[in-house]
Scaffold this motif. Sequence first.
Motif, mmCIF file in Angstrom:
data_model
loop_
_atom_site.group_PDB
_atom_site.id
_atom_site.type_symbol
_atom_site.label_atom_id
_atom_site.label_comp_id
_atom_site.label_asym_id
_atom_site.label_seq_id
_atom_site.Cartn_x
_atom_site.Cartn_y
_atom_site.Cartn_z
ATOM 1 N N ALA A 1 58.596 40.711 -5.791
ATOM 2 C CA ALA A 1 57.739 41.905 -5.698
ATOM 3 C C ALA A 1 58.300 42.836 -4.632
ATOM 4 O O ALA A 1 58.580 42.398 -3.509
ATOM 5 C CB ALA A 1 56.316 41.501 -5.334
ATOM 6 N N THR A 2 58.446 44.114 -4.986
ATOM 7 C CA THR A 2 58.858 45.130 -4.008
ATOM 8 C C THR A 2 57.725 46.144 -3.882
ATOM 9 O O THR A 2 57.335 46.779 -4.870
ATOM 10 C CB THR A 2 60.155 45.837 -4.447
ATOM 11 N N THR B 1 58.870 43.268 -16.522
ATOM 12 C CA THR B 1 58.806 43.985 -15.240
ATOM 13 C C THR B 1 57.468 44.725 -15.172
ATOM 14 O O THR B 1 56.941 45.163 -16.198
ATOM 15 C CB THR B 1 59.936 45.039 -15.071
ATOM 16 N N LEU B 2 56.965 44.842 -13.972
ATOM 17 C CA LEU B 2 55.718 45.587 -13.742
ATOM 18 C C LEU B 2 56.063 46.685 -12.756
ATOM 19 O O LEU B 2 56.445 46.400 -11.618
ATOM 20 C CB LEU B 2 54.632 44.693 -13.138
ATOM 21 N N THR B 3 55.938 47.921 -13.189
ATOM 22 C CA THR B 3 56.287 49.053 -12.326
ATOM 23 C C THR B 3 55.105 50.012 -12.299
ATOM 24 O O THR B 3 54.518 50.302 -13.342
ATOM 25 C CB THR B 3 57.515 49.805 -12.904
ATOM 26 N N ASP C 1 54.226 52.449 -4.091
ATOM 27 C CA ASP C 1 54.935 52.119 -5.332
ATOM 28 C C ASP C 1 55.131 50.615 -5.363
ATOM 29 O O ASP C 1 55.378 50.004 -4.324
ATOM 30 C CB ASP C 1 56.315 52.790 -5.351
ATOM 31 N N TYR C 2 55.049 50.039 -6.557
ATOM 32 C CA TYR C 2 55.324 48.597 -6.672
ATOM 33 C C TYR C 2 56.233 48.317 -7.862
ATOM 34 O O TYR C 2 56.191 49.017 -8.873
ATOM 35 C CB TYR C 2 54.025 47.781 -6.789
ATOM 36 N N VAL C 3 57.087 47.299 -7.695
ATOM 37 C CA VAL C 3 57.935 46.806 -8.784
ATOM 38 C C VAL C 3 57.930 45.277 -8.714
ATOM 39 O O VAL C 3 58.236 44.706 -7.658
ATOM 40 C CB VAL C 3 59.406 47.295 -8.659
#
Length: 248
Positions: A81-82, A60-62, A103-105
């Motif tokens: 991608a959020t 995961t990339l947060t 913000d990204y997730v």
Amino acid sequence: MEISALTRSVVKSNYAVISPDGYINSNVPGWTNCTVNVIINEQMGANLCQTLITAKEGCTLTGSTKASQIFFYVVTGKSKATISSTTQELKTGQFVYVPIGKDYVFEGIEEGTQILTFHKVYEKLKGYDVPETLFGDATDVPGPEYLGDPALRLQVLLPDTLSFDMAVNIFTYDSGGHLPMVETHIMEHGLLYLQGQGIYMLDHHWYPIKKGDSIWMAPYCQQWFTAMGKEPAVYIYYKNINRFPTKI
Ligand code: UGY
Ligand code: MN
């Protein structure tokens, strides 16, 4: 046996060629279960950062963008991608531009997925809004001839408006195609080869380049390229654009 003392990588004060054989992984807080290779950054003298993320199981990339905007491009594989509250699936050739203050997730990332990132400190322009989040697909972006040469095609992935201070383009060269001149310019580049091979001239030195290699070109690094081999050469590259050229 390969001689491990040999590499095509080279790092100079105004350009670098980075081939994957020299990668050493970094740990980036918030980016988990992945290898991260920081290919270009300010320690080199660059004004951008370029990384390549390779996902392991459960990656995961947060994070959140602060001073820098981030362009994420899926080189191969699949992810969700959020960005703030908008979610989209991204697969090979798709991308998302994340402006400052979001913000990204990234989650649900298939093992082996590779994601390229370009980061640049955003410079606001009076009278223009900060760009919005932008999802896109390179296969939907037209690739007109470059400077009238049908052997060269240029796809411009981000909108051509003054709100943006960075461009990300995909350049395709048929075998034998070449830049029509030696470019000498103030704009900086970071790039990743997506396909094929050829010879890059950087500051009057000549380098064989192929899929998987990256290049940094500082402002005024002279540059020229010709593609060779049996398939077109394709690279994706960053360029800073649209801002006043001097502090003087
Ligand atoms: O946009 C560019 O400056 C591009 N033609 N440069 C390059 O491919 N090295
Ligand atoms: Mn150029």
